[in-house]
Design an enzyme around this catalytic site. Structure first.
Site, mmCIF file in Angstrom:
data_model
loop_
_atom_site.group_PDB
_atom_site.id
_atom_site.type_symbol
_atom_site.label_atom_id
_atom_site.label_comp_id
_atom_site.label_asym_id
_atom_site.label_seq_id
_atom_site.Cartn_x
_atom_site.Cartn_y
_atom_site.Cartn_z
ATOM 1 N N GLY A 248 8.434 -29.712 -69.191
ATOM 2 C CA GLY A 248 8.378 -30.316 -67.856
ATOM 3 C C GLY A 248 8.027 -31.799 -67.928
ATOM 4 O O GLY A 248 8.607 -32.632 -67.213
ATOM 5 N N ASP A 249 7.090 -32.144 -68.801
ATOM 6 C CA ASP A 249 6.701 -33.556 -68.972
ATOM 7 C C ASP A 249 7.887 -34.354 -69.525
ATOM 8 O O ASP A 249 8.098 -35.517 -69.165
ATOM 9 C CB ASP A 249 5.530 -33.683 -69.954
#
Ligand SMILES: Nc1ncnc2c1ncn2[C@@H]1O[C@H](COP(=O)(O)OP(=O)(O)OP(=O)(O)O)[C@@H](O)[C@H]1O
Ligand SMILES: O=P(O)(O)OC[C@@]1(O)O[C@H](CO)[C@@H](O)[C@@H]1O
Length: 304
Positions: A248-249
């Site tokens: 996600g990052d």
């Protein structure tokens, strides 16, 4: 300049255990340590893409030394505040399933906070600030909203990736980008989401609450991007997941890398998906090459 803030950095201790059994002595057959924390992961993706950025946050002790020195060693710019306790070690256990134990982290004093705000004074019009990760228990739960207040009127674009009330409270300030996953969206509205239509319905609510760009990430199913121009669906490339920590990052990092190059939101979305998936398919955070190799597999379509 892009800045990332990680309030509670970590050493991510990745261990592989063939058949993990609760209540027994388990032995690893693979282990690795990476500097972690959501903002730091975003910084590492940007760095791998050749985009100048500076990682802000609070580190301490021998673990903090590891985090800071391993970032400095590769040439990533950091400007951390040093605190008294030890930065946390987060265990990422790979076995039949992926499990995580995230630590508490060190105490952050009022003096540390003051020192941090003086670093925020360096941010100017056109800068981007990424606020990513949970808020440690010793800090004011409102800190992300307070940062928006502090930077009000300065022309800094702020990205938010966190959960719960801390996330919802930032929306009224008009964050440039937010990236809940489908489960976080369900928690936010206390609903069960069963279809793409419903994902879009709740994503649009987040837009109405103030966010400028909403990306709902869907792991192996790709993601949706919703903004004033429309609704876009990205497919995710197929591959073998090695370590999805930081996917996600990496989506945020890949998005910002392309956005800072071209300013094109749809291209940025594609680049985000490529980096997210490339990270899921590798042990560590994706390199530029690993991300770019996935480009041909990604299609973005407008949902009418
Ligand atoms: N199994 C997978 N196959 C392909 N791509 C994946 C997979 N898992 C994640 N990704 C990629 O990473 C992006 C973000 O994943 P995800 O929705 O799991 O984010 P997240 O929940 O914030 O992840 P994390 O908390 O693990 O960082 C997805 O949009 C996709 O591009
Ligand atoms: O405890 P938080 O701040 O919610 O999440 C921390 C963390 O799990 O997030 C990153 C992956 O997204 C890891 O590098 C890190 O260990």
């Amino acid at each position: 300049m892009i800045y990332t803030l990680t309030l509670n950095p970590s050493i991510d201790y990745i261990v592989n255990v063939e058949k993990f059994t609760i209540g027994s002595v388990n032995r690893t057959n693979f282990e690795e340590k990476y500097p972690g924390g959501k903002g730091i992961n975003v910084s590492r993706v940007l760095f791998n893409q050749g985009i100048a950025n500076r990682a802000l946050g609070f580190v301490g002790g021998f673990t903090g030394d590891f985090i800071e020195s391993s970032l400095k060693k590769i040439g990533l710019e950091t400007d951390f505040i040093h605190v008294n306790g030890d930065s946390r070690i987060n265990i990422k256990l790979k076995s039949d399933d992926e499990s995580e134990i995230n630590g508490l982290g060190p105490e952050i004093s009022q003096e540390n906070i003051k020192a941090f705000y003086s670093k925020l004074d360096e941010l100017n019009d056109g800068d981007i600030l990424v606020l990513a990760g949970s808020i440690p228990s010793t800090l004011d739960k409102e800190i992300y909203s307070q940062i928006f207040e502090y930077l009000k009127g300065k022309g800094v674009k702020i990205v938010v990736d966190t959960t719960g009330k801390a996330f919802i409270d930032t929306l009224k300030y008009g964050p440039f980008l937010v990236k809940p996953n489908n489960h976080e969206l369900e928690e936010m509205f206390n609903v069960k989401i069963n279809s793409q239509e419903e994902l879009i319905q709740y994503g649009k609510k987040v837009l109405d609450m103030g966010a400028q760009n909403v990306i709902i990430s869907l792991a192996g199913e790709g993601a949706l991007m919703i903004n004033k121009d429309g609704v876009y669906r990205a497919t995710a490339p197929k591959g073998t997941v090695k370590n999805s920590v930081g996917a996600g990052d990496s989506l945020i990092g890949g998005f910002l890398a392309e956005y800072s190059r071209s300013g094109d939101l749809q291209q940025a979305f594609k680049s985000g998906i490529a980096s997210g998936s490339a990270t899921a398919f590798s042990l560590d955070i994706a390199t530029k090459e690993e991300s770019e190799n996935l480009y041909p597999q990604i299609t973005i379509t407008e949902v009418k």
